[in-house]
Design a protein around this motif. Structure first.
Motif, mmCIF file in Angstrom:
data_model
loop_
_atom_site.group_PDB
_atom_site.id
_atom_site.type_symbol
_atom_site.label_atom_id
_atom_site.label_comp_id
_atom_site.label_asym_id
_atom_site.label_seq_id
_atom_site.Cartn_x
_atom_site.Cartn_y
_atom_site.Cartn_z
ATOM 1 N N SER A 3 0.843 -1.196 0.000
ATOM 2 C CA SER A 3 0.000 0.000 0.000
ATOM 3 C C SER A 3 0.875 1.242 0.000
ATOM 4 N N GLY A 4 0.301 2.385 -0.351
ATOM 5 C CA GLY A 4 1.031 3.643 -0.415
ATOM 6 C C GLY A 4 1.371 4.212 0.947
ATOM 7 N N ASN A 5 0.910 3.581 2.027
ATOM 8 C CA ASN A 5 1.161 4.105 3.364
ATOM 9 C C ASN A 5 2.440 3.573 3.980
ATOM 10 N N GLU A 6 3.088 2.603 3.333
ATOM 11 C CA GLU A 6 4.297 2.024 3.904
ATOM 12 C C GLU A 6 5.475 2.951 3.672
ATOM 13 N N LYS A 7 6.333 3.002 4.699
ATOM 14 C CA LYS A 7 7.501 3.879 4.639
ATOM 15 C C LYS A 7 8.731 3.107 5.084
ATOM 16 N N HIS A 8 9.865 3.557 4.615
ATOM 17 C CA HIS A 8 11.146 3.023 5.070
ATOM 18 C C HIS A 8 12.004 4.220 5.423
ATOM 19 N N SER A 9 12.572 4.190 6.608
ATOM 20 C CA SER A 9 13.433 5.318 6.993
ATOM 21 C C SER A 9 14.791 4.815 7.438
ATOM 22 N N LYS A 10 15.773 5.678 7.269
ATOM 23 C CA LYS A 10 17.148 5.371 7.633
ATOM 24 C C LYS A 10 17.763 6.648 8.164
ATOM 25 N N SER A 11 18.560 6.533 9.222
ATOM 26 C CA SER A 11 19.230 7.730 9.728
ATOM 27 C C SER A 11 20.737 7.554 9.600
ATOM 28 N N PHE A 12 21.413 8.667 9.394
ATOM 29 C CA PHE A 12 22.864 8.716 9.266
ATOM 30 C C PHE A 12 23.387 9.721 10.274
ATOM 31 N N GLU A 13 24.597 9.510 10.727
ATOM 32 C CA GLU A 13 25.269 10.455 11.604
ATOM 33 C C GLU A 13 26.367 11.138 10.810
ATOM 34 N N GLY A 14 26.520 12.425 11.015
ATOM 35 C CA GLY A 14 27.552 13.174 10.307
ATOM 36 C C GLY A 14 27.945 14.391 11.106
ATOM 37 N N GLU A 15 28.496 15.351 10.418
ATOM 38 C CA GLU A 15 28.868 16.604 11.079
ATOM 39 C C GLU A 15 28.482 17.762 10.174
ATOM 40 N N ALA A 16 28.356 18.929 10.802
ATOM 41 C CA ALA A 16 28.002 20.132 10.059
ATOM 42 C C ALA A 16 28.936 21.257 10.460
ATOM 43 N N ARG A 17 29.269 22.060 9.503
ATOM 44 C CA ARG A 17 30.084 23.249 9.747
ATOM 45 C C ARG A 17 29.193 24.462 9.518
ATOM 46 N N ILE A 18 29.077 25.312 10.540
ATOM 47 C CA ILE A 18 28.211 26.486 10.492
ATOM 48 C C ILE A 18 29.019 27.678 10.010
ATOM 49 N N ALA A 82 23.837 21.647 1.849
ATOM 50 C CA ALA A 82 23.729 22.839 2.685
ATOM 51 C C ALA A 82 22.318 22.963 3.245
ATOM 52 N N VAL A 83 22.223 23.484 4.458
ATOM 53 C CA VAL A 83 20.948 23.777 5.101
ATOM 54 C C VAL A 83 20.946 25.262 5.457
ATOM 55 N N ASP A 84 19.952 25.990 4.978
ATOM 56 C CA ASP A 84 19.824 27.416 5.281
ATOM 57 C C ASP A 84 19.278 27.554 6.692
ATOM 58 N N LEU A 85 20.023 28.230 7.575
ATOM 59 C CA LEU A 85 19.614 28.406 8.972
ATOM 60 C C LEU A 85 18.964 29.765 9.225
ATOM 61 N N GLY A 86 18.864 30.602 8.209
ATOM 62 C CA GLY A 86 18.223 31.906 8.360
ATOM 63 C C GLY A 86 19.225 33.022 8.582
ATOM 64 N N GLU A 87 18.696 34.220 8.747
ATOM 65 C CA GLU A 87 19.543 35.409 8.854
ATOM 66 C C GLU A 87 20.036 35.665 10.276
ATOM 67 N N ALA A 88 19.397 35.071 11.279
ATOM 68 C CA ALA A 88 19.823 35.247 12.673
ATOM 69 C C ALA A 88 20.912 34.224 13.002
ATOM 70 N N PRO A 89 21.860 34.596 13.847
ATOM 71 C CA PRO A 89 22.903 33.629 14.229
ATOM 72 C C PRO A 89 22.284 32.396 14.898
ATOM 73 N N PRO A 90 22.734 31.189 14.534
ATOM 74 C CA PRO A 90 22.186 29.977 15.147
ATOM 75 C C PRO A 90 22.639 29.862 16.600
ATOM 76 N N PRO A 91 21.901 29.123 17.426
ATOM 77 C CA PRO A 91 22.181 29.064 18.868
ATOM 78 C C PRO A 91 23.273 28.063 19.257
ATOM 79 N N PHE A 92 24.323 27.936 18.468
ATOM 80 C CA PHE A 92 25.402 26.996 18.768
ATOM 81 C C PHE A 92 26.618 27.762 19.272
ATOM 82 N N SER A 93 27.344 27.152 20.203
ATOM 83 C CA SER A 93 28.541 27.801 20.738
ATOM 84 C C SER A 93 29.778 27.516 19.885
ATOM 85 N N LYS A 94 29.706 26.510 19.019
ATOM 86 C CA LYS A 94 30.828 26.145 18.156
ATOM 87 C C LYS A 94 30.390 26.223 16.692
#
Length: 110
Positions: A3-18, A82-94
């Motif tokens: 049926s069209g309601n079935e889903k398969h999901s997978k997650s990956f771990e990585g890193e991001a540079r802001i 890339a992920v657009d985080l917006g015009e305000a600084p993101p709340p990360f310390s690093k």
């Protein structure tokens, strides 16, 4: 048939540079043939100039915060996007943070 309601999901771990990037920046591409002769290079520089002029006519570039996300897929390929985080600084310390990427596969219902 599933049926069209079935889903398969997978997650990956990585890193991001802001970091900060310019949005609406003119896209410029130089090709190998642009360096084949002095006139070819001059024509390429004219294309670049026209692209930049059009960019400033349309309001110019705007600064935005982006995250360059990198991870390795199940076949060992390096993936970056890339992920657009917006015009305000993101709340990360690093400027380097961990990223969790979740991919969900499903069929659209007609």
């Amino acid at each position: 048939m599933a049926s069209g309601n079935e889903k398969h999901s997978k997650s990956f771990e990585g890193e991001a540079r802001i970091g900060k990037a310019m949005k609406n920046l003119a896209t410029v591409t130089l090709r190998p043939e642009d360096f084949s002769s002095p006139i070819a290079l001059q024509m390429a520089l004219s294309r670049i100039y026209e692209s930049i002029a059009k960019m400033f006519e349309s309001g110019g570039p705007r600064p935005t915060y982006v995250a360059e996300v990198r991870f390795t897929d199940d076949l060992g390929n390096a993936v970056a996007f890339a992920v657009d985080l917006g015009e305000a600084p993101p709340p990360f310390s690093k400027d380097r943070v961990r990223a969790r990427i979740i991919v969900e596969l499903y069929e659209e219902e007609e």
